[in-house]
Design a protein around this motif. Structure first.
Motif, PDB file in Angstrom:
ATOM      1  N   ALA A   1      22.217 -43.752  -3.906  1.00  0.00           N
ATOM      2  CA  ALA A   1      22.689 -43.810  -5.289  1.00  0.00           C
ATOM      3  C   ALA A   1      21.655 -43.257  -6.252  1.00  0.00           C
ATOM      4  CB  ALA A   1      23.030 -45.260  -5.668  1.00  0.00           C
ATOM      5  N   ILE A   2      20.385 -43.345  -5.896  1.00  0.00           N
ATOM      6  CA  ILE A   2      19.327 -42.787  -6.737  1.00  0.00           C
ATOM      7  C   ILE A   2      19.223 -41.276  -6.559  1.00  0.00           C
ATOM      8  CG2 ILE A   2      16.840 -42.802  -7.188  1.00  0.00           C
ATOM      9  CD1 ILE A   2      16.814 -45.728  -6.293  1.00  0.00           C
ATOM     10  N   ARG A   3      19.271 -40.820  -5.291  1.00  0.00           N
ATOM     11  CA  ARG A   3      19.103 -39.386  -5.016  1.00  0.00           C
ATOM     12  C   ARG A   3      20.401 -38.612  -5.167  1.00  0.00           C
ATOM     13  NH1 ARG A   3      16.838 -35.504  -6.002  1.00  0.00           N
ATOM     14  NH2 ARG A   3      15.772 -34.059  -4.603  1.00  0.00           N
ATOM     15  N   PHE A   4      21.525 -39.240  -4.801  1.00  0.00           N
ATOM     16  CA  PHE A   4      22.833 -38.591  -4.900  1.00  0.00           C
ATOM     17  C   PHE A   4      23.795 -39.524  -5.643  1.00  0.00           C
ATOM     18  CE2 PHE A   4      20.758 -37.427  -0.912  1.00  0.00           C
ATOM     19  CZ  PHE A   4      20.733 -36.041  -0.994  1.00  0.00           C
TER      20      PHE A   4
ATOM     21  N   ALA B   1      11.518 -38.178  -3.522  1.00  0.00           N
ATOM     22  CA  ALA B   1      10.880 -37.076  -4.236  1.00  0.00           C
ATOM     23  C   ALA B   1      11.076 -35.736  -3.542  1.00  0.00           C
ATOM     24  CB  ALA B   1       9.380 -37.365  -4.393  1.00  0.00           C
ATOM     25  N   LEU B   2      11.152 -35.730  -2.211  1.00  0.00           N
ATOM     26  CA  LEU B   2      11.106 -34.474  -1.472  1.00  0.00           C
ATOM     27  C   LEU B   2      12.446 -34.037  -0.882  1.00  0.00           C
ATOM     28  CD1 LEU B   2       7.735 -35.043   0.456  1.00  0.00           C
ATOM     29  CD2 LEU B   2       8.094 -33.817  -1.700  1.00  0.00           C
ATOM     30  N   TRP B   3      13.393 -34.971  -0.718  1.00  0.00           N
ATOM     31  CA  TRP B   3      14.624 -34.587  -0.035  1.00  0.00           C
ATOM     32  C   TRP B   3      15.473 -33.669  -0.911  1.00  0.00           C
ATOM     33  CZ3 TRP B   3      14.726 -35.754   4.916  1.00  0.00           C
ATOM     34  CH2 TRP B   3      15.876 -35.457   5.649  1.00  0.00           C
ATOM     35  N   PRO B   4      16.001 -32.564  -0.360  1.00  0.00           N
ATOM     36  CA  PRO B   4      16.800 -31.634  -1.178  1.00  0.00           C
ATOM     37  C   PRO B   4      18.111 -32.260  -1.627  1.00  0.00           C
ATOM     38  CG  PRO B   4      16.928 -31.048   1.155  1.00  0.00           C
ATOM     39  CD  PRO B   4      15.865 -32.118   1.040  1.00  0.00           C
ATOM     40  N   ALA B   5      18.506 -31.945  -2.844  1.00  0.00           N
ATOM     41  CA  ALA B   5      19.767 -32.436  -3.393  1.00  0.00           C
ATOM     42  C   ALA B   5      20.346 -31.361  -4.308  1.00  0.00           C
ATOM     43  CB  ALA B   5      19.557 -33.739  -4.168  1.00  0.00           C
ATOM     44  N   THR B   6      21.523 -30.886  -3.964  1.00  0.00           N
ATOM     45  CA  THR B   6      22.182 -29.863  -4.767  1.00  0.00           C
ATOM     46  C   THR B   6      22.575 -30.436  -6.117  1.00  0.00           C
ATOM     47  OG1 THR B   6      23.054 -28.798  -2.770  1.00  0.00           O
ATOM     48  CG2 THR B   6      24.116 -28.254  -4.870  1.00  0.00           C
ATOM     49  N   ALA B   7      22.206 -29.739  -7.168  1.00  0.00           N
ATOM     50  CA  ALA B   7      22.513 -30.214  -8.521  1.00  0.00           C
ATOM     51  C   ALA B   7      24.023 -30.196  -8.765  1.00  0.00           C
ATOM     52  CB  ALA B   7      21.807 -29.342  -9.547  1.00  0.00           C
TER      53      ALA B   7
END
Length: 252
Positions: free
Chosen positions: A121-124, A192-198
């Motif tokens: 929920a924080i990253r995506f 901090a490092l895991w990729p996440a598409t905007a």
């Protein structure tokens, strides 16, 4: 540590999953569905104004059936998660910290919430209808699932660190602090490092609606995982009869 058969753990886990699914469905109906309805109003207005969107007037499935299907899906997901929790519990019960099965089940459910709900929920963060590019859904799904797998691996690493320190006869407070520190540092690096598409949020989606939907979605998951952990732990706790030793019915 008393003996528990795999069948016993699985049955009680599924019973807890059913309770969690019902609780999650009620939470979805009360706190998530109003946010979805608000988002659909925005999407309808967008379609009426000629912008990208679609009308719900000609949909093959009515809104009532969509809601009902969502509630059924919530119960099904809770049962699937509960079965996974039960299998993991049965396999790692001797490794999990805690003085009894109630605490061990609670810890496992808590880790499940962190790994499957809170960190993603924080990253995506979840988005209401009308937000998100369909062209990137596969990419975002892959990032999401791989993130959960990595977070689960970090959680297991923290449990192993706690176990190893126990083998070295370190005091329990030190073991808990070190294991928690390992998990927190690992989670922070992952976030901090895991990729996440905007994901581009359309201008007609109010910021208040966006964040209320995200918080409501997280609250629904928190409700489901809390009920799962509490009910599972209670079902694994032996019944006590006045004046007698606890009644254990764990070998069925």
């Amino acid at each position: 540590m008393r003996t528990l058969s795999f069948g016993t753990v699985l049955r009680r886990g599924l019973a807890a999953g059913l309770a969690a699914g019902v609780a999650g469905s009620v939470a979805a109906l009360l706190i998530v569905e109003p946010q979805i309805e608000s988002a659909l109003v925005v999407e309808e207005s967008r379609a009426a104004g000629g912008a990208s969107g679609h009308s719900h007037d000609g949909e093959l499935v009515s809104r009532v059936m969509q809601v009902f299907g969502g509630l059924v899906a919530t119960v099904a997901v809770a049962l699937c998660l509960a079965s996974i929790v039960a299998v993991v519990f049965a396999s790692t019960r001797h490794l999990l910290p805690g003085r009894d099965d109630f605490r061990r089940a609670g810890l496992l459910a808590g880790l499940g919430f962190v790994v499957v709900a809170l960190l993603p929920a924080i990253r995506f963060p979840a988005n209401p209808p009308g937000v998100g590019d369909p062209a990137t859904v596969n990419q975002r799904t892959g990032q999401y699932l791989s993130f959960i797998i990595a977070a689960a691996a970090l959680s297991w690493l923290a449990v192993l660190v706690h176990r190893r320190l126990a083998g070295w006869s370190r005091p329990e407070p030190l073991r808990a602090v070190v294991a928690t520190a390992v998990a927190i540092i690992g989670y922070a690096l992952l976030l901090a490092l895991w990729p996440a598409t905007a994901v581009e949020v359309p201008a007609d989606i109010p910021a208040v609606l966006l964040w209320e939907f995200r918080l409501a979605s997280l609250a629904q998951l928190a409700t489901m995982w809390t009920v799962l952990g509490v009910v599972f732990g209670l079902l694994l706790t032996p019944a006590k009869v006045a004046g007698r030793r606890p009644v254990l019915a764990d070998t069925a």
